[in-house]
Design a protein around this motif. Structure first.
Motif, PDB file in Angstrom:
ATOM      1  N   ILE A  51       0.832  -1.220  -0.327  1.00  0.00           N
ATOM      2  CA  ILE A  51       0.071  -0.015  -0.040  1.00  0.00           C
ATOM      3  C   ILE A  51       0.619   1.128   0.058  1.00  0.00           C
ATOM      4  CG2 ILE A  51      -0.167   0.044   2.525  1.00  0.00           C
ATOM      5  CD1 ILE A  51      -3.215   0.959   1.587  1.00  0.00           C
ATOM      6  N   GLY A  52       0.592   2.408  -0.170  1.00  0.00           N
ATOM      7  CA  GLY A  52       0.612   3.676  -1.030  1.00  0.00           C
ATOM      8  C   GLY A  52       1.074   4.108   0.691  1.00  0.00           C
ATOM      9  N   PHE A  53       1.943   5.009   1.130  1.00  0.00           N
ATOM     10  CA  PHE A  53       2.521   5.829   2.596  1.00  0.00           C
ATOM     11  C   PHE A  53       3.173   6.674   2.311  1.00  0.00           C
ATOM     12  CE2 PHE A  53       2.958   6.422   6.842  1.00  0.00           C
ATOM     13  CZ  PHE A  53       0.576   6.789   7.287  1.00  0.00           C
ATOM     14  N   ASN A  54       3.237   7.797   2.279  1.00  0.00           N
ATOM     15  CA  ASN A  54       4.420   8.428   2.495  1.00  0.00           C
ATOM     16  C   ASN A  54       5.356   8.343   3.084  1.00  0.00           C
ATOM     17  OD1 ASN A  54       2.916   9.482   0.084  1.00  0.00           O
ATOM     18  ND2 ASN A  54       2.335  11.574   0.334  1.00  0.00           N
ATOM     19  N   ARG A  70       6.666   1.314  -3.022  1.00  0.00           N
ATOM     20  CA  ARG A  70       5.543   1.489  -3.146  1.00  0.00           C
ATOM     21  C   ARG A  70       5.193   2.991  -3.890  1.00  0.00           C
ATOM     22  NH1 ARG A  70       3.120   0.116   2.687  1.00  0.00           N
ATOM     23  NH2 ARG A  70       5.178  -0.599   3.755  1.00  0.00           N
ATOM     24  N   LEU A  71       5.850   3.295  -4.902  1.00  0.00           N
ATOM     25  CA  LEU A  71       5.126   4.303  -5.710  1.00  0.00           C
ATOM     26  C   LEU A  71       5.084   3.517  -7.004  1.00  0.00           C
ATOM     27  CD1 LEU A  71       8.195   6.803  -5.591  1.00  0.00           C
ATOM     28  CD2 LEU A  71       5.371   7.303  -4.657  1.00  0.00           C
ATOM     29  N   VAL A  72       5.259   2.510  -6.852  1.00  0.00           N
ATOM     30  CA  VAL A  72       4.604   1.374  -7.987  1.00  0.00           C
ATOM     31  C   VAL A  72       3.441   0.248  -7.369  1.00  0.00           C
ATOM     32  CG1 VAL A  72       5.534   0.033  -9.595  1.00  0.00           C
ATOM     33  CG2 VAL A  72       6.931   1.600  -9.290  1.00  0.00           C
ATOM     34  N   THR A  73       3.607   0.147  -6.204  1.00  0.00           N
ATOM     35  CA  THR A  73       2.856  -1.223  -6.149  1.00  0.00           C
ATOM     36  C   THR A  73       1.498  -1.275  -5.937  1.00  0.00           C
ATOM     37  OG1 THR A  73       3.481  -1.066  -4.025  1.00  0.00           O
ATOM     38  CG2 THR A  73       4.919  -3.228  -4.947  1.00  0.00           C
ATOM     39  N   PRO A  74       0.778   0.203  -5.435  1.00  0.00           N
ATOM     40  CA  PRO A  74      -0.272   0.770  -5.004  1.00  0.00           C
ATOM     41  C   PRO A  74      -1.026   0.473  -6.511  1.00  0.00           C
ATOM     42  CG  PRO A  74       0.522   1.831  -3.987  1.00  0.00           C
ATOM     43  CD  PRO A  74       2.004   1.452  -5.267  1.00  0.00           C
ATOM     44  N   PHE A  97       2.915  11.969  -3.318  1.00  0.00           N
ATOM     45  CA  PHE A  97       4.051  11.875  -2.703  1.00  0.00           C
ATOM     46  C   PHE A  97       4.449  13.862  -1.546  1.00  0.00           C
ATOM     47  CE2 PHE A  97       8.849  11.824  -1.443  1.00  0.00           C
ATOM     48  CZ  PHE A  97       8.551  11.364  -0.265  1.00  0.00           C
ATOM     49  N   TRP A  98       4.945  14.767  -2.563  1.00  0.00           N
ATOM     50  CA  TRP A  98       5.396  15.537  -2.927  1.00  0.00           C
ATOM     51  C   TRP A  98       3.922  16.763  -2.370  1.00  0.00           C
ATOM     52  CZ3 TRP A  98      10.377  16.669  -2.456  1.00  0.00           C
ATOM     53  CH2 TRP A  98      10.992  15.605  -3.100  1.00  0.00           C
ATOM     54  N   VAL A  99       3.293  16.119  -2.623  1.00  0.00           N
ATOM     55  CA  VAL A  99       1.861  17.425  -2.522  1.00  0.00           C
ATOM     56  C   VAL A  99       1.800  16.781  -1.313  1.00  0.00           C
ATOM     57  CG1 VAL A  99       0.108  18.691  -3.416  1.00  0.00           C
ATOM     58  CG2 VAL A  99       1.790  17.659  -5.512  1.00  0.00           C
ATOM     59  N   GLY A 100       1.046  15.636  -0.847  1.00  0.00           N
ATOM     60  CA  GLY A 100       0.414  15.193   0.449  1.00  0.00           C
ATOM     61  C   GLY A 100       0.800  15.202   1.438  1.00  0.00           C
ATOM     62  N   GLY A 101       2.253  15.232   1.131  1.00  0.00           N
ATOM     63  CA  GLY A 101       2.672  15.787   2.636  1.00  0.00           C
ATOM     64  C   GLY A 101       2.998  13.912   3.072  1.00  0.00           C
ATOM     65  N   HIS A 157      -3.311   4.755   0.360  1.00  0.00           N
ATOM     66  CA  HIS A 157      -3.705   5.057  -0.890  1.00  0.00           C
ATOM     67  C   HIS A 157      -3.061   3.753  -1.595  1.00  0.00           C
ATOM     68  CE1 HIS A 157       0.358   6.310  -3.396  1.00  0.00           C
ATOM     69  NE2 HIS A 157      -0.152   6.974  -1.727  1.00  0.00           N
ATOM     70  N   LEU A 158      -3.934   3.218  -2.223  1.00  0.00           N
ATOM     71  CA  LEU A 158      -4.254   2.140  -3.418  1.00  0.00           C
ATOM     72  C   LEU A 158      -5.198   2.026  -5.015  1.00  0.00           C
ATOM     73  CD1 LEU A 158      -4.500  -1.012  -2.215  1.00  0.00           C
ATOM     74  CD2 LEU A 158      -5.587   1.241  -1.277  1.00  0.00           C
ATOM     75  N   GLY A 159      -4.856   1.549  -5.497  1.00  0.00           N
ATOM     76  CA  GLY A 159      -5.115   1.938  -6.606  1.00  0.00           C
ATOM     77  C   GLY A 159      -4.959   2.146  -7.772  1.00  0.00           C
TER      78      GLY A 159
END
Length: 249
Positions: free
Chosen positions: A46-49, A59-63, A112-116, A122-124
């Motif tokens: 799962i994506g987690f910043n 995690r930049l790819v797997t989600p 990652f950059w904008v969300g903080g 997140h995933l999908g």
């Protein structure tokens, strides 16, 4: 262009990349929800910043390939099946998967950059799918010879509905949708170099037992399209309803 008349056999032969992507969606969904070690796949994919900041760059790819809710996986997979084939044919397999991955990764990098650092998990595949939509936006605006007016109006309507859903829905990664769309449009000038318009009859695969030549096929196809038109619109409306009703990550 967006009407699917193929059988499963001919679809997977003509559009192998989309078939594989949808298969990955469904396999991972079943595994994460119903099979042993599914919770580990979810935890490590799962994506987690904050984890990305700590060096877990996968995690930049797997989600891109993971979904946890039934509505989520169905909405994204149906969207890919309806709107992906024309691009897979026009771009070719390599350019198509490259576009899909680059826009999906760009969507997660933007998250990652904008969300903080503390942006929620997140995933999908939505970021990558909006990347394909962004490519359609570029086609409609700058490569009009690749799409007819009716299909251009249809895809722009769907994109508009998707953007509305992005801001009205709950637990939706707004950054992924918006920046996936932007990334797809930005890739347009490069990725569309040398492509030809979509043709429903280019490299058609005939099912076993199907007659390859029929002198009345054009009339039959015209009648078939008339019968299928309300079905296709029903599917599109169903997708919108699923997207609005589901809690997406």
């Amino acid at each position: 262009m967006f009407i699917r008349n193929e059988s499963f056999y001919s679809f997977r032969k003509q559009y192998p990349v989309i078939t594989i992507l949808v298969a990955i969606h469904l396999i991972l969904f079943v595994w994460m929800n119903f099979l042993p070690f599914g919770d580990l796949i979810l935890a490590y994919g799962i994506g987690f910043n904050l984890d990305v900041a700590n060096g877990e760059y996968w995690r930049l790819v797997t989600p891109i390939f993971m979904h946890i809710g039934m509505g989520h996986v169905l909405f994204n997979s149906f969207s890919l099946v309806i709107f992906g084939p024309a691009l897979e044919q026009m771009l070719g397999r390599f350019k198509f998967i490259l576009t899909y991955l680059l826009t999906g990764i760009a969507a997660n990098v933007a998250t990652f950059w904008v969300g903080g650092l503390m942006y929620g998990p997140h995933l999908g595949a939505s970021g990558a799918i909006f990347g394909l939509f962004g490519l359609y936006v570029y086609i409609v605006l700058f490569r009009k010879e690749l799409i007819d007016q009716a299909n251009a109006q249809l895809v722009l309507t769907i994109i508009a509905l998707g953007l509305v859903m992005t801001f009205l829905g709950t637990n939706i990664n707004i950054f992924a949708h918006l920046f996936g769309l932007i990334a797809g449009a930005a890739l347009g000038p490069i990725i569309l170099t040398g492509v030809r318009p979509y043709s429903a009859y280019r490299q058609r695969v005939y099912d076993e037992g199907e007659v390859a030549f029929d002198p009345t096929r054009w009339q039959k196809r015209q009648n078939m399209r008339k019968r299928l038109k309300p079905v296709i619109w029903s599917i599109l409306i169903l997708l919108v309803v699923i997207g609005l009703a589901s809690r997406l990550f």
